[in-house]
Design an enzyme around this catalytic site. Structure first.
Site, PDB file in Angstrom:
ATOM      1  N   GLY A 142     -16.027 -13.162   0.281  1.00  0.00           N
ATOM      2  CA  GLY A 142     -16.152 -11.836  -0.335  1.00  0.00           C
ATOM      3  C   GLY A 142     -15.958 -11.946  -1.825  1.00  0.00           C
ATOM      4  O   GLY A 142     -15.004 -11.422  -2.383  1.00  0.00           O
TER       5      GLY A 142
ATOM      6  N   SER B 288       1.195  -9.811  -0.655  1.00  0.00           N
ATOM      7  CA  SER B 288       0.935  -8.365  -0.618  1.00  0.00           C
ATOM      8  C   SER B 288       1.194  -7.687   0.716  1.00  0.00           C
ATOM      9  O   SER B 288       1.349  -6.467   0.745  1.00  0.00           O
ATOM     10  CB  SER B 288      -0.493  -8.086  -1.083  1.00  0.00           C
ATOM     11  OG  SER B 288      -1.411  -8.812  -0.298  1.00  0.00           O
TER      12      SER B 288
ATOM     13  N   ASP C 122     -17.287 -10.701  -4.469  1.00  0.00           N
ATOM     14  CA  ASP C 122     -17.879  -9.657  -5.314  1.00  0.00           C
ATOM     15  C   ASP C 122     -17.262  -9.616  -6.710  1.00  0.00           C
ATOM     16  O   ASP C 122     -17.950  -9.417  -7.707  1.00  0.00           O
ATOM     17  CB  ASP C 122     -17.762  -8.281  -4.637  1.00  0.00           C
ATOM     18  CG  ASP C 122     -16.364  -7.985  -4.121  1.00  0.00           C
ATOM     19  OD1 ASP C 122     -15.770  -8.887  -3.495  1.00  0.00           O
ATOM     20  OD2 ASP C 122     -15.847  -6.879  -4.337  1.00  0.00           O
TER      21      ASP C 122
ATOM     22  N   LYS D 119       0.801  -1.224   0.000  1.00  0.00           N
ATOM     23  CA  LYS D 119       0.000   0.000   0.000  1.00  0.00           C
ATOM     24  C   LYS D 119       0.834   1.274   0.000  1.00  0.00           C
ATOM     25  O   LYS D 119       0.374   2.328  -0.455  1.00  0.00           O
ATOM     26  CB  LYS D 119      -0.932   0.001   1.218  1.00  0.00           C
ATOM     27  CG  LYS D 119      -2.127  -0.945   1.089  1.00  0.00           C
ATOM     28  CD  LYS D 119      -3.193  -0.336   0.193  1.00  0.00           C
ATOM     29  CE  LYS D 119      -4.458  -1.207   0.174  1.00  0.00           C
ATOM     30  NZ  LYS D 119      -5.487  -0.624  -0.718  1.00  0.00           N
TER      31      LYS D 119
ATOM     32  N   GLU E 114      -9.506 -13.672  -4.457  1.00  0.00           N
ATOM     33  CA  GLU E 114     -10.250 -13.024  -3.372  1.00  0.00           C
ATOM     34  C   GLU E 114     -10.804 -14.081  -2.417  1.00  0.00           C
ATOM     35  O   GLU E 114     -10.889 -15.260  -2.770  1.00  0.00           O
ATOM     36  CB  GLU E 114     -11.390 -12.162  -3.936  1.00  0.00           C
ATOM     37  CG  GLU E 114     -12.509 -12.972  -4.598  1.00  0.00           C
ATOM     38  CD  GLU E 114     -13.611 -12.091  -5.193  1.00  0.00           C
ATOM     39  OE1 GLU E 114     -13.597 -10.871  -4.975  1.00  0.00           O
ATOM     40  OE2 GLU E 114     -14.487 -12.646  -5.873  1.00  0.00           O
TER      41      GLU E 114
ATOM     42  N   SER F 225      -8.952   1.187   8.260  1.00  0.00           N
ATOM     43  CA  SER F 225      -8.494   0.627   9.530  1.00  0.00           C
ATOM     44  C   SER F 225      -7.262  -0.233   9.298  1.00  0.00           C
ATOM     45  O   SER F 225      -6.791  -0.918  10.179  1.00  0.00           O
ATOM     46  CB  SER F 225      -9.600  -0.205  10.183  1.00  0.00           C
ATOM     47  OG  SER F 225     -10.014  -1.202   9.281  1.00  0.00           O
TER      48      SER F 225
END
Lengths: 326, 326
Positions: free
Chosen positions: B213, B309, B215, B58, B209, B83
């Protein structure tokens, strides 16, 4: 081992070991951390032997020793006694060289280590710690099979092989002012000292052992080999009762001193490695880092090499160490 | 973000981001493991972004975004809501660029993450998850201070920055047949796809994923953005309810598919990384590795890149994951 002279192991032997290990052992990476540099007030180079094959530096010495056996010796194979990384190092080296290996392990050894050693193809023979002497069990097995006993540290080829980690550290990372090395039987420290003193003249080399197992620190003070009862410490790779006959004079000649760290210091260093470096160290493997983090060695402004010697620790032990509050 | 076209992010933007990050982000190592290669029947290159500054990829996107702000924007600073790793990435990038940062975090965020974000010098503002909407809190703060909101993934500069990890992986490790990338909001996958499809034509790129989750998997099947309720999974970095407006078309255009892994698959991958690789991965950080280990992607005989990651996980969670029996 008393028949072997200390000068039987030289920097040339470390260099020859490096040739033997080329393409077989991992050339492990050097890790750096801005957080660690800031905290230590030094430029720190971490030699990550926890990323070595079988998870610790021990593979280097074992392979270097076994690779020098002749055809007849290879046929009869090797015997080692160890409940830890030496067992796995010998087992893996034997498999790669196509020779039989018997490892003598205590019947109460952790299931994970038994499984790992068997996983590398070795025969594991269990003995009862209270009732039997492992050296005698191993000697009887070796006689019976005509096999060669591979000692964990007090052997010229084991020392030379172990020294290749420091050799790589300096070749890849450049000269050092200070080098910190975990210290149990002294094979890693003696080999590291041979390499570092040749490649980085003037480097101050320190061995780091657990406080409870301060056989080296006592020996250093008295300038002779001092034995202690088998120490109680979480650093299971450093539970040796005395310096080796062969490793002691090399260490005494080439190193600047020996420092000790507590089990809490080891846990704090494992926690630092977990939280900040994102790597897994076993307690022994974190000992040299612990000496740096606690300021036991004056490293201010220096270029400091730290050997992280291994990462073989089971999940429960690891969790207990990294969860604890200092 | 709907005003920004998908083609606003290109491989050139990834390359420009790499220049901006040079000497500032770590060029993280590529790890290899014989055990992993044997198990996967493939040659596997692991891009270790758990070793990135602040412990996850990130930082790349956050720094790339903030470094492009002009003098006036910098003076007023940035606001982010997160968070997790995005909060720490923005906080660190802001500190390095000398600008104020406000991070909006839920009042029940782990103490460790609050402390880490504050440790990077950001102001942390807490909101109550049940009673307040974090986007509204952040928008009000941004208005009040004239500050810029930094979104976690649906932003061209964030996507381009994230793509530099895959760029380095291919520059340093060579061409790939398959690339597996963790998938939450899609910033890392979209950026990786831009880099990999340009540098390694023909590479099959998959996003991974958590099963709970899914999606992206649903969206992929229906060929449109599908939203789901906030998923319950241990992969706290992948709890996004829908693909991003900007990331979705890039992923759809350049990737071969989306696969899902269960929380148990994530735990097994974390355990493999702990036991065999001696590294620390957070659940999200292990997702692409989990897809390889479970055989969810056909990798037989291939040269496979896997992005690890991140490694920001507290000790209790880590212990629970690596101790579990599969």
């Amino acid at each position: 081992m008393t028949a072997v002279q200390a000068d039987a192991v030289s920097f040339d032997a470390v260099r020859a070991a490096a040739e033997r290990l080329r393409g077989i052992a991992h050339r492990t990476p050097i890790l750096a951390s801005r957080t660690l540099d800031a905290r230590a007030g030094a430029q720190v180079l971490l030699k990550a032997e926890n990323f070595q094959r079988m998870g610790a530096f021990k593979f280097r010495g074992a392979y270097n020793r076994l690779a020098q056996m002749d055809a007849q010796e290879r046929e009869h194979g090797v015997v080692a006694f160890s409940s830890g990384n030496h067992a796995q190092g010998v087992a893996l080296a034997a498999r790669l060289l196509g020779m039989p290996a018997v490892i003598v392990m205590p019947s109460d050894a952790p299931a994970l280590k038994l499984a790992a050693t068997r996983g590398y193809g070795a025969d594991v023979i269990l003995y009862e710690r209270e009732r039997m002497n492992r050296a005698e069990v191993a000697a009887a097995l070796a006689r019976e099979r005509g096999a060669t006993i591979v000692p964990p540290y007090d052997d010229p080829a084991i020392i030379a092989g172990a020294g290749t980690a420091a050799l790589e550290l300096i070749e890849d990372g450049g000269a050092l002012d200070v080098l910190l090395v975990p210290l149990g039987g002294g094979g890693l420290l003696a080999g590291s000292a041979l390499a570092a003193s040749a490649l980085a003249p003037g480097v101050r080399i320190y061995g780091v052992e657990p406080e409870a197992g301060d056989d080296w620190a006592r020996s250093w003070r008295e300038n002779r080999i001092v034995s202690i009862p088998v120490p109680k410490t979480i650093a299971d790779g450093q539970q040796t009762p005395a310096p080796g006959e062969l490793t002691w004079p090399i260490v005494r000649r080439l190193c600047a001193g020996v420092v000790t760290v507590s089990d809490d210091d080891l846990r704090a260093a494992m926690r630092f490695a977990f939280e900040r470096l994102k790597i897994v160290l076993e307690p022994s493997g974190a000992s040299a880092l612990a000496a740096l983090l606690t300021g036991k060695v004056d490293a201010a402004g220096a270029r400091v090499g730290v050997v992280l010697s291994g990462g073989n620790v089971d999940a429960a032990m690891f969790a207990a160490c990294v969860s604890a509050n200092p």
